[in-house]
Scaffold this motif. Structure first.
Motif, mmCIF file in Angstrom:
data_model
loop_
_atom_site.group_PDB
_atom_site.id
_atom_site.type_symbol
_atom_site.label_atom_id
_atom_site.label_comp_id
_atom_site.label_asym_id
_atom_site.label_seq_id
_atom_site.Cartn_x
_atom_site.Cartn_y
_atom_site.Cartn_z
ATOM 1 N N LYS A 38 -0.301 4.611 -15.173
ATOM 2 C CA LYS A 38 -0.846 4.778 -13.703
ATOM 3 C C LYS A 38 -1.957 3.809 -13.467
ATOM 4 O O LYS A 38 -2.008 2.840 -12.911
ATOM 5 C CB LYS A 38 -0.528 5.895 -13.168
ATOM 6 N N GLU A 39 -2.812 4.322 -14.124
ATOM 7 C CA GLU A 39 -4.148 3.506 -14.063
ATOM 8 C C GLU A 39 -4.039 2.277 -14.114
ATOM 9 O O GLU A 39 -4.825 1.322 -13.484
ATOM 10 C CB GLU A 39 -4.991 4.376 -15.116
ATOM 11 N N LEU A 40 -3.385 1.638 -15.412
ATOM 12 C CA LEU A 40 -3.482 0.407 -15.715
ATOM 13 C C LEU A 40 -2.690 -0.545 -14.792
ATOM 14 O O LEU A 40 -3.008 -1.714 -14.388
ATOM 15 C CB LEU A 40 -2.790 0.189 -16.983
ATOM 16 N N LYS A 41 -1.629 0.236 -13.974
ATOM 17 C CA LYS A 41 -0.954 -0.467 -13.077
ATOM 18 C C LYS A 41 -1.916 -0.807 -11.813
ATOM 19 O O LYS A 41 -1.662 -1.890 -11.070
ATOM 20 C CB LYS A 41 0.489 0.152 -12.635
ATOM 21 N N GLU A 42 -2.513 0.224 -11.470
ATOM 22 C CA GLU A 42 -3.302 0.217 -10.426
ATOM 23 C C GLU A 42 -4.380 -0.813 -10.495
ATOM 24 O O GLU A 42 -4.912 -1.451 -9.501
ATOM 25 C CB GLU A 42 -3.799 1.445 -9.861
ATOM 26 N N ILE B 24 9.400 4.309 -8.755
ATOM 27 C CA ILE B 24 9.545 4.388 -7.358
ATOM 28 C C ILE B 24 8.066 4.749 -6.682
ATOM 29 O O ILE B 24 7.681 4.405 -5.748
ATOM 30 C CB ILE B 24 10.535 5.532 -7.019
ATOM 31 N N HIS B 25 7.295 5.617 -7.749
ATOM 32 C CA HIS B 25 5.892 5.882 -7.022
ATOM 33 C C HIS B 25 4.998 4.664 -7.161
ATOM 34 O O HIS B 25 4.358 4.309 -6.426
ATOM 35 C CB HIS B 25 5.252 6.967 -8.187
ATOM 36 N N ASP B 26 5.305 3.631 -8.188
ATOM 37 C CA ASP B 26 4.528 2.281 -7.972
ATOM 38 C C ASP B 26 4.858 1.569 -6.705
ATOM 39 O O ASP B 26 3.949 1.140 -6.323
ATOM 40 C CB ASP B 26 4.915 1.844 -9.143
ATOM 41 N N SER C 205 4.686 -3.761 -11.975
ATOM 42 C CA SER C 205 4.245 -3.578 -10.866
ATOM 43 C C SER C 205 2.827 -4.203 -10.483
ATOM 44 O O SER C 205 2.771 -5.222 -11.413
ATOM 45 C CB SER C 205 3.924 -1.827 -10.814
ATOM 46 N N GLY C 206 2.069 -3.963 -9.501
ATOM 47 C CA GLY C 206 0.817 -4.670 -9.392
ATOM 48 C C GLY C 206 1.234 -5.998 -8.697
ATOM 49 O O GLY C 206 2.106 -6.266 -7.985
ATOM 50 N N PHE C 207 0.628 -7.010 -9.596
ATOM 51 C CA PHE C 207 0.707 -8.502 -8.718
ATOM 52 C C PHE C 207 1.970 -8.875 -8.858
ATOM 53 O O PHE C 207 2.511 -9.530 -7.888
ATOM 54 C CB PHE C 207 -0.247 -9.575 -9.495
ATOM 55 N N GLU C 208 2.879 -8.621 -9.854
ATOM 56 C CA GLU C 208 4.413 -9.210 -9.914
ATOM 57 C C GLU C 208 5.149 -8.703 -8.926
ATOM 58 O O GLU C 208 5.818 -9.523 -8.172
ATOM 59 C CB GLU C 208 4.764 -9.060 -11.250
ATOM 60 N N LEU C 209 4.761 -7.254 -8.680
ATOM 61 C CA LEU C 209 5.860 -6.642 -7.567
ATOM 62 C C LEU C 209 5.252 -7.241 -6.199
ATOM 63 O O LEU C 209 6.110 -7.592 -5.328
ATOM 64 C CB LEU C 209 5.571 -5.153 -7.734
ATOM 65 N N ILE D 206 18.074 -6.818 1.034
ATOM 66 C CA ILE D 206 17.315 -7.003 -0.216
ATOM 67 C C ILE D 206 17.486 -5.409 -0.968
ATOM 68 O O ILE D 206 16.967 -4.583 -0.568
ATOM 69 C CB ILE D 206 15.883 -7.395 -0.424
ATOM 70 N N HIS D 207 18.126 -5.693 -2.243
ATOM 71 C CA HIS D 207 18.028 -4.438 -2.998
ATOM 72 C C HIS D 207 17.365 -4.485 -4.427
ATOM 73 O O HIS D 207 17.310 -5.477 -4.910
ATOM 74 C CB HIS D 207 19.599 -3.836 -3.329
ATOM 75 N N PHE D 208 16.162 -3.668 -4.551
ATOM 76 C CA PHE D 208 15.291 -3.500 -5.586
ATOM 77 C C PHE D 208 16.079 -2.452 -6.692
ATOM 78 O O PHE D 208 16.255 -1.325 -6.078
ATOM 79 C CB PHE D 208 13.987 -3.039 -5.112
ATOM 80 N N TYR D 209 15.832 -2.695 -8.068
ATOM 81 C CA TYR D 209 15.860 -1.813 -8.993
ATOM 82 C C TYR D 209 14.678 -1.828 -9.762
ATOM 83 O O TYR D 209 14.126 -2.651 -10.315
ATOM 84 C CB TYR D 209 17.023 -2.248 -9.938
ATOM 85 N N GLY D 210 14.219 -0.333 -9.679
ATOM 86 C CA GLY D 210 13.292 -0.101 -10.854
ATOM 87 C C GLY D 210 13.434 1.008 -11.744
ATOM 88 O O GLY D 210 14.678 1.345 -12.017
ATOM 89 N N LYS D 211 12.398 1.305 -12.311
ATOM 90 C CA LYS D 211 12.649 2.223 -13.482
ATOM 91 C C LYS D 211 12.450 3.580 -13.313
ATOM 92 O O LYS D 211 11.784 3.948 -12.443
ATOM 93 C CB LYS D 211 11.606 1.858 -14.870
ATOM 94 N N ARG D 212 13.194 4.513 -13.833
ATOM 95 C CA ARG D 212 13.071 5.967 -13.621
ATOM 96 C C ARG D 212 11.945 6.616 -14.310
ATOM 97 O O ARG D 212 11.422 7.652 -13.734
ATOM 98 C CB ARG D 212 14.497 6.790 -14.175
ATOM 99 N N ILE D 213 11.530 6.161 -15.496
ATOM 100 C CA ILE D 213 10.545 6.620 -16.153
ATOM 101 C C ILE D 213 9.617 5.680 -16.311
ATOM 102 O O ILE D 213 9.883 4.446 -16.502
ATOM 103 C CB ILE D 213 11.003 7.428 -17.158
ATOM 104 N N PRO D 214 8.264 5.972 -16.531
ATOM 105 C CA PRO D 214 7.395 4.786 -17.095
ATOM 106 C C PRO D 214 7.764 4.019 -18.249
ATOM 107 O O PRO D 214 8.258 4.594 -19.118
ATOM 108 C CB PRO D 214 5.706 5.558 -17.393
ATOM 109 N N TRP D 215 7.388 2.612 -18.188
ATOM 110 C CA TRP D 215 8.370 1.816 -19.221
ATOM 111 C C TRP D 215 7.386 0.675 -19.543
ATOM 112 O O TRP D 215 7.034 -0.021 -18.518
ATOM 113 C CB TRP D 215 9.616 1.302 -18.573
#
Ligand SMILES: O=P(O)(O)OC[C@H]1O[C@](O)(CO)[C@@H](O)[C@@H]1O
Ligand SMILES: [Mn+2]
Length: 445
Positions: free
Chosen positions: A148-152, A298-300, A259-263, A282-291
């Motif tokens: 999480k920290e890195l993504k933020e 969804i949290h990101d 996540s982050g800039f790309e998102l 628009i439908h987005f698909y994300g990851k269920r677990i950190p990946w």
């Protein structure tokens, strides 16, 4: 010839293999232990937080996760057999079945897939799945996202670029109704390219080191054009403009990556598609677990929209408000599915996750962001550079689709004869540096 080499030649899958100096090998040898060390360090740094939140139980859970992850790092570095998952989670059985399948492929050796003697895609996915398992085995900190920290950080370090992107979008909104066809197409191409180069910012390739967007991307687009190796943007335009003429509702699905800039670039693209009426949902698909360190959960997704909404910059904040409204009105829809964090290639989706395949079939166009998606689309095989993309997809054709990816793995298909060889001669790292990109389309128009 060893048995392993026979397997390699027979199915063309990219193996990690000890005796090679391939990118796959270096990823497992150097980058993944580095990522694991960072994860362990993150848990150490949060031990006070675990104590404050959960008391002594939190401290013990932190210690347990650290010891499980140290064990994992040791298994990897000493090339131990890959062991079944033990903790019950929605996908545990599917993972263990897949491991058995890998075992069956290796029956001619000692029957045990090992870290350095297995397909690269499988081993890399397995590593992230084991990180998740270490956390789920350590309640009450089982929902702690170690990345999480890195993504933020990536988001905060890209602020200047985000401001210029959002400002550009908001200024365009004022005149969007007045644009003629050519102008609209030109803007569409710009937002596509922004989303492409946003994919440079993943944190797995950099081993978890910061990789944010520091300069103004929009003004660099012209200079970056020569680095687009396959450019099917015209086909995307033809498809969407035709659909908007024929149908009242046009749906574009985006299989998210980082996540982050790309998102942010993906949300900006989505906003443009809706505002320009090239799409109605628009439908987005994300990851269920950190990946893969930086991939979107969804949290990101919710966190980022919230941050954008509360920005001090008026145009950034306006984007955040608009995006939140679009989510509320289901013009932006977020889905997650466990399939995206399985090791399977996408041609297996209709069998392994028929519900997800059926969902994707509803799209008029699917955009697959990033390198890992490309590896899964093409089965992570050592295809000849000139093999058609359609063929490399091996019967995965839920709807017209396009890969938007910067090259970070030694796989590329659909090139012109000689194109790959020419690049290899002038730039040995062209496949893995993230400097080159593609828009690769498959489907009828
Ligand atoms: O975020 P992306 O674009 O999927 O890239 C992640 C990339 O990380 C790597 O696995 C390296 O670890 C690439 O080969 C991989 O595909
Ligand atoms: Mn990623």
């Amino acid at each position: 010839m060893t048995n392993l080499m026979l397997i390699l030649l027979s199915d063309n899958i990219v193996y990690v293999v000890l005796f090679s100096r391939s990118f796959a090998y270096l990823t497992i040898k150097d980058r993944t232990p580095q990522i694991l060390t960072k994860v362990i360090d993150t848990l150490h740094r949060h031990k006070n937080e675990f104590f404050e939140k959960h008391g002594e139980e939190g401290t013990e859970a932190g210690k347990k996760a650290i010891s499980l992850l140290s064990k994992l790092r040791n298994e990897l570095q000493t090339d131990k057999p890959i062991v079944p998952l033990v903790e019950k989670f929605v996908d545990t059985d599917i993972w263990n079945q897949y491991l058995e399948y890998q075992q069956s492929l290796m029956k001619e050796s000692d029957g045990k897939p090992r870290w350095f003697h297995s397909p690269w895609l499988f081993v890399e996915c397995y590593m992230y799945r084991r990180i998740h398992e270490a956390l789920t085995q350590s309640p009450p900190i089982d929902d702690f996202d170690v990345f999480k920290e890195l993504k933020e950080q990536n988001f905060f370090e890209s602020q200047e670029s985000i401001i210029s992107l959002c400002t550009y979008l908001q200024e365009l909104m004022r005149t969007i109704e007045e644009l003629d066809e050519d102008q609209l197409k030109n803007e569409f191409f710009k937002f596509l390219q922004i989303s492409l180069w946003g994919n440079k910012c993943d944190l797995s390739l950099s081993g978890g080191e910061t990789s944010s967007q520091k300069n103004d991307l929009i003004s660099s687009l012209e200079d970056l054009k020569p680095f687009i190796l396959v450019n099917d943007m015209e086909r995307l335009w033809s498809l969407l403009s035709k659909k908007t003429r024929e149908k009242a509702s046009v749906r574009v699905d985006i299989v998210l990556d980082n996540s982050g800039f790309e998102l942010t670039t993906d949300l900006v693209l989505a906003d443009f598609l809706l505002s320009s009426k090239l799409a109605t949902e628009i439908h987005f698909y994300g990851k269920r677990i950190p990946w893969f360190v930086s991939d979107t959960t969804i949290h990101d997704f919710n966190w980022l929209i919230e941050q954008v909404k509360h920005s001090n910059h008026k145009w950034v904040a306006k984007c955040g408000v608009d995006w939140e409204n679009c989510v509320k009105m289901s013009r932006l829809v977020y889905h997650d599915h466990i399939f995206w964090t399985l090791p399977h290639e996408y041609c297996a989706m209709s069998q392994v996750a028929p519900d997800l395949y059926a969902e994707l079939q509803k799209a008029d166009l699917i955009l697959f962001k990033g390198d890992l998606n490309y590896r899964k689309l093409t089965g992570d095989r050592k295809w000849a550079f000139t093999i058609p993309f359609h063929q490399a997809l091996s019967d995965f054709h839920p709807a017209p689709l396009c890969s938007i990816r910067t090259l970070k793995a030694e796989i590329q298909v659909g090139l012109q004869p000689g194109q790959g060889e020419e690049l290899a001669a002038s730039e040995p790292s062209w496949l893995t540096s993230g400097k080159y990109g593609i828009f690769q389309f498959d489907g009828p128009l």
